[in-house]
Write a protein that holds these residues in place. Structure first.
Motif, mmCIF file in Angstrom:
data_model
loop_
_atom_site.group_PDB
_atom_site.id
_atom_site.type_symbol
_atom_site.label_atom_id
_atom_site.label_comp_id
_atom_site.label_asym_id
_atom_site.label_seq_id
_atom_site.Cartn_x
_atom_site.Cartn_y
_atom_site.Cartn_z
ATOM 1 N N ASP A 43 -28.184 33.283 -0.658
ATOM 2 C CA ASP A 43 -28.327 33.188 -2.106
ATOM 3 C C ASP A 43 -27.127 33.808 -2.830
ATOM 4 O OD1 ASP A 43 -30.732 31.942 -1.711
ATOM 5 O OD2 ASP A 43 -31.963 33.706 -2.169
ATOM 6 N N GLN A 44 -26.638 34.942 -2.321
ATOM 7 C CA GLN A 44 -25.460 35.577 -2.927
ATOM 8 C C GLN A 44 -24.241 34.672 -2.780
ATOM 9 O OE1 GLN A 44 -25.384 38.327 -4.818
ATOM 10 N NE2 GLN A 44 -23.256 37.804 -5.195
ATOM 11 N N ARG A 45 -24.098 34.065 -1.612
ATOM 12 C CA ARG A 45 -22.971 33.153 -1.372
ATOM 13 C C ARG A 45 -23.055 31.949 -2.314
ATOM 14 N NH1 ARG A 45 -17.926 32.416 -0.105
ATOM 15 N NH2 ARG A 45 -17.529 30.669 1.248
ATOM 16 N N ILE A 46 -24.242 31.430 -2.511
ATOM 17 C CA ILE A 46 -24.426 30.302 -3.437
ATOM 18 C C ILE A 46 -24.046 30.720 -4.853
ATOM 19 C CG2 ILE A 46 -26.182 28.857 -4.545
ATOM 20 C CD1 ILE A 46 -27.545 28.651 -1.789
ATOM 21 N N LYS A 47 -24.446 31.930 -5.263
ATOM 22 C CA LYS A 47 -24.086 32.414 -6.600
ATOM 23 C C LYS A 47 -22.575 32.560 -6.732
ATOM 24 C CE LYS A 47 -28.373 34.912 -7.524
ATOM 25 N NZ LYS A 47 -29.004 36.217 -7.689
ATOM 26 N N ASP A 48 -21.931 33.108 -5.684
ATOM 27 C CA ASP A 48 -20.470 33.258 -5.715
ATOM 28 C C ASP A 48 -19.780 31.903 -5.807
ATOM 29 O OD1 ASP A 48 -20.814 35.983 -5.508
ATOM 30 O OD2 ASP A 48 -20.363 36.067 -3.345
ATOM 31 N N LEU A 49 -20.256 30.942 -5.027
ATOM 32 C CA LEU A 49 -19.655 29.612 -5.057
ATOM 33 C C LEU A 49 -19.890 28.924 -6.403
ATOM 34 C CD1 LEU A 49 -20.493 28.373 -1.456
ATOM 35 C CD2 LEU A 49 -18.258 29.011 -2.362
ATOM 36 N N ALA A 50 -21.071 29.132 -6.980
ATOM 37 C CA ALA A 50 -21.357 28.551 -8.294
ATOM 38 C C ALA A 50 -20.431 29.150 -9.350
ATOM 39 C CB ALA A 50 -22.820 28.781 -8.671
ATOM 40 N N LYS A 51 -20.179 30.457 -9.257
ATOM 41 C CA LYS A 51 -19.256 31.098 -10.204
ATOM 42 C C LYS A 51 -17.848 30.547 -10.033
ATOM 43 C CE LYS A 51 -17.510 35.570 -11.739
ATOM 44 N NZ LYS A 51 -16.205 34.997 -11.996
#
Length: 131
Positions: A43-51
């Motif tokens: 989930d953190q990786r997805i948030k980073d990629l979305a940013k």
């Protein structure tokens, strides 16, 4: 006696079953905890990629706006170039001054023969001097 052995065997079997069940439950809790950690990392990786994607999109939008501004700024240049080309042929152009510099004309000669200012003649001389 057989009855007592059977009861004892069943008690051991029950205790063994309880032990296997408790071990299985413990392993399942560990697996679930590991999955929860993995899910949190995902989930953190997805948030980073979305940013990062948002940053790239914003950069692309800014680049598009800059290109649009450049197009607006450059739009009148063809007309200005055509106007320069259609100027009075009796006047000496910068290209002619560049040719004179290439033939070795001095700054003073450029100011006299081409009607350039001192600064323009110095600039032409520096730009077109054969080194």
């Amino acid at each position: 006696m057989i009855f007592e052995v059977a009861v004892l065997f069943l008690a051991l079997l029950w205790a063994l079953s309880v032990w296997f069940f408790l071990n299985y439950s413990k392993r399942q809790r560990q697996v679930m905890a590991e999955q929860a950690i993995g899910d949190a990392l995902r989930d953190q990786r997805i948030k980073d990629l979305a940013k990062r994607l948002d940053d790239y999109q914003n950069g692309t939008v800014r680049m598009g706006e800059a290109i649009h501004d450049l197009r607006v700024a450059l739009a009148p240049l063809p007309d200005k170039l055509q106007q320069l080309e259609q100027r009075d042929p009796s006047s000496v152009t910068f290209s002619q001054a560049a040719k004179l510099v290439g033939m070795g004309a001095s700054v003073e000669e450029l100011t006299q023969s081409c009607g350039l200012t001192q600064a323009e003649a110095q600039l032409m001389s520096k730009l077109h001097r054969a080194d």
